[in-house]
Motif scaffolding. Sequence first.
Motif, PDB file in Angstrom:
ATOM      1  N   UNK A 346       0.827  -1.219   0.000  1.00 33.72           N
ATOM      2  CA  UNK A 346       0.000   0.000   0.000  1.00 33.72           C
ATOM      3  C   UNK A 346       0.853   1.257   0.000  1.00 33.72           C
ATOM      4  N   UNK A 347       2.059   1.189   0.567  1.00 30.93           N
ATOM      5  CA  UNK A 347       2.917   2.367   0.707  1.00 30.93           C
ATOM      6  C   UNK A 347       3.843   2.569  -0.488  1.00 30.93           C
ATOM      7  N   UNK A 348       3.803   1.672  -1.457  1.00 38.28           N
ATOM      8  CA  UNK A 348       4.754   1.674  -2.572  1.00 38.28           C
ATOM      9  C   UNK A 348       4.181   2.437  -3.766  1.00 38.28           C
ATOM     10  N   UNK A 356      -2.635   0.944 -11.177  1.00 32.51           N
ATOM     11  CA  UNK A 356      -3.534   1.917 -11.807  1.00 32.51           C
ATOM     12  C   UNK A 356      -3.448   1.850 -13.334  1.00 32.51           C
ATOM     13  N   UNK A 357      -2.237   1.792 -13.878  1.00 33.49           N
ATOM     14  CA  UNK A 357      -2.080   1.755 -15.329  1.00 33.49           C
ATOM     15  C   UNK A 357      -2.550   0.411 -15.899  1.00 33.49           C
ATOM     16  N   UNK A 381      -0.919  -1.334   4.855  1.00 36.59           N
ATOM     17  CA  UNK A 381      -2.024  -0.942   5.722  1.00 36.59           C
ATOM     18  C   UNK A 381      -3.214  -1.852   5.444  1.00 36.59           C
ATOM     19  N   UNK A 382      -3.855  -2.292   6.522  1.00 33.99           N
ATOM     20  CA  UNK A 382      -4.955  -3.240   6.376  1.00 33.99           C
ATOM     21  C   UNK A 382      -6.127  -2.618   5.619  1.00 33.99           C
ATOM     22  N   UNK A 383      -6.449  -1.355   5.935  1.00 37.65           N
ATOM     23  CA  UNK A 383      -7.540  -0.687   5.225  1.00 37.65           C
ATOM     24  C   UNK A 383      -7.242  -0.602   3.739  1.00 37.65           C
ATOM     25  N   UNK A 384      -5.972  -0.315   3.407  1.00 37.53           N
ATOM     26  CA  UNK A 384      -5.581  -0.238   2.007  1.00 37.53           C
ATOM     27  C   UNK A 384      -5.689  -1.585   1.312  1.00 37.53           C
ATOM     28  N   UNK A 388      -8.158  -2.444  -1.797  1.00 37.55           N
ATOM     29  CA  UNK A 388      -7.619  -3.062  -3.009  1.00 37.55           C
ATOM     30  C   UNK A 388      -8.489  -4.261  -3.429  1.00 37.55           C
ATOM     31  N   UNK A 389      -8.867  -5.086  -2.476  1.00 31.32           N
ATOM     32  CA  UNK A 389      -9.710  -6.242  -2.767  1.00 31.32           C
ATOM     33  C   UNK A 389     -11.051  -5.823  -3.359  1.00 31.32           C
ATOM     34  N   UNK A 390     -11.574  -4.719  -2.837  1.00 32.46           N
ATOM     35  CA  UNK A 390     -12.872  -4.250  -3.286  1.00 32.46           C
ATOM     36  C   UNK A 390     -12.824  -3.694  -4.714  1.00 32.46           C
ATOM     37  N   UNK A 391     -11.722  -3.002  -5.032  1.00 29.81           N
ATOM     38  CA  UNK A 391     -11.636  -2.296  -6.309  1.00 29.81           C
ATOM     39  C   UNK A 391     -11.115  -3.135  -7.466  1.00 29.81           C
ATOM     40  N   UNK A 392     -10.288  -4.144  -7.161  1.00 27.39           N
ATOM     41  CA  UNK A 392      -9.578  -4.848  -8.230  1.00 27.39           C
ATOM     42  C   UNK A 392      -9.900  -6.345  -8.199  1.00 27.39           C
TER      43      UNK A 392
END
Length: 451
Positions: A346-348, A356-357, A381-384, A388-392
Motif C-alpha cells: 500500500x505504501x509503494x 492503476x495503469x 495498511x490493512x484498510x488499504x 484493493x480487494x474491493x476495487x480490483x
Amino acid sequence: MKRIIISTIVIALMAIVTSSVMMSCKKETLEWPRKYATTVVRGHVNGLPENSKDFYALGIWDLEPDSLVDSAGVFFIKTNLYSPRNLEMHICGVWCPLLLCPGDTLDIEVDYPKLKELQDDREKQYSEAIHIQGAHIQLSPKYRVLVDDKLLWADVITAERKAQYRKSLAEFGEWEWLQHQRRLADIDSLGLDDTEKKHMQLRLEQKYVKHVCDHAKSLNVEPRDPHADSLFMPNTMLAAFYFNTESLDYLKVNGLERKPMGRYLEERKQGEDILARIKALHEVSDDEIGRLTPEFRQAVSEFKAQIAERTKNQKDWKPEGDPATWIEQIVERHRGKVVYVDFWATWCGPCNLGIKEMETVKAEYEKRGVYFVYITDNSSRLDGFYEMKKKHSGDHFLFTKDDFKAMNIPKYTGAIPHYLIYGRDGKLVKTLTGWGGLERITPILDDALKQ
C-alpha cells in the motif's frame, strides 16, 4: 575491627552507587509512558485561502488512523499506539517533526498569513505561526529547525562517501564513526536543553547505525561494530522513538541485546510478530498473546478481535502447508489461464502506479484469458489491502514477511513491485522487478496468451 568498619563503609558506598545507577536507569526507562492508549492529533490552519492547494498534512507511514484532512485546513488523526512514534507532519509546506507518545492529545493551531510572512525564518515560523500543545515531550522551535539540518548533513552523498562504500565494513565503519563524532561534537554548541540534546544524539545515532547496517548488508556480512557499546541508544528507552525491531540484529551481533533497548525491542518484536500473523489470518492462541507484556497484550488482543469481526463472514481460499509451495498452489488453481502475479504494498508508489495503469487494459486481458493475483506482506495498511480487494478483481493475499522469505519467490530480492507471469501450463514465463509501463509488460502477456 578496623577492617570490618572499612568493609562496611565500602559495602554501604557500593550500595549507594548501585542504587543511584538503578534509579538513573529506572528514570531513563520511564521517560515516556509505557502503555497502549488512544492518541490524537487535531488542529486547524487559520486564514487558509478558499480552495487553497497549499495545505497538506501527514506522513504517518505505518499507522492506520481514523483521519480527516479537509480543504478548510482542519485535520484530525486518531489512532491507538503501543509505542512512541517519531511523527513527521507537513503543514502548508513546513516540515514539523513531532514526538508522539501513547495517550498524547496534541492540539495544533496554525496562523497561515503569519506562516507565509515568516517563510524566510523557519524558527520564527515554529514559534510565532505554529502552536503545539499537549505533547508528552516538548520540542523548541530551534530544535525543529536544527534537527532537519543535521539529519540532512548526515545523509549528504559526497565523492568521499561513495569511495568509502567500496571498502570493507571495518574500514567503512571507522570512517563513518569519525563522521558521527564530528556531528556529535556540534550538539553542545546548538543551544538545546538536555532532553533535546539526547534526542538529537539519538537521531544522529539512528543514521550512523543505518549506514553501518546498510553497508554490512551490501557486503552480505553481519553488522559487527566495535563502537556499538559507545552508543547512547542501547541504554535508553528514548531510542524507541527512532529504532525499531530491525535494530535487534545489530544489538545481538554486538552483544547488546540485554541492554534496556534490546530487552524492549525483543518484547516489541514478539508482539509485532503476532500482530503480523493475525493480520495474515494465521492461527494465534490466547495463551500465546497472554505471554506478552501488558501494552502489547492489550494491543494484540484488541486487534485480534477486530480481525475476527471483519472476517467472520469471509470464506476466501488461501494456500496451505509449506510456504515454498504457495505460489505453485495459487497458479495451479488457474491452470489453463495466463497468471499475472503482482507483489505490491500500500505504501509503494511504483506499485500503485503499476496497478492503476494496468487497470486501463485489465478487462481486455481478463477476457483473453489472463488471471490477476495480488500479493502483499504485513507492511501494507490493512484498510488499504481491503480497499484493493474491493476495487480490483482477482485473488488477493496478505502474508507475513516471514512467509515471503519462505515462499522462494523467483528472482525476488525484496524490491517491489515484482511480477511473475505464468503460462497456461502453469510454468513460469517471465519475472520482472520495477514498473516499466504498459509497453514493457503487455507484449509479455500477449506472447504468453499465444502459447
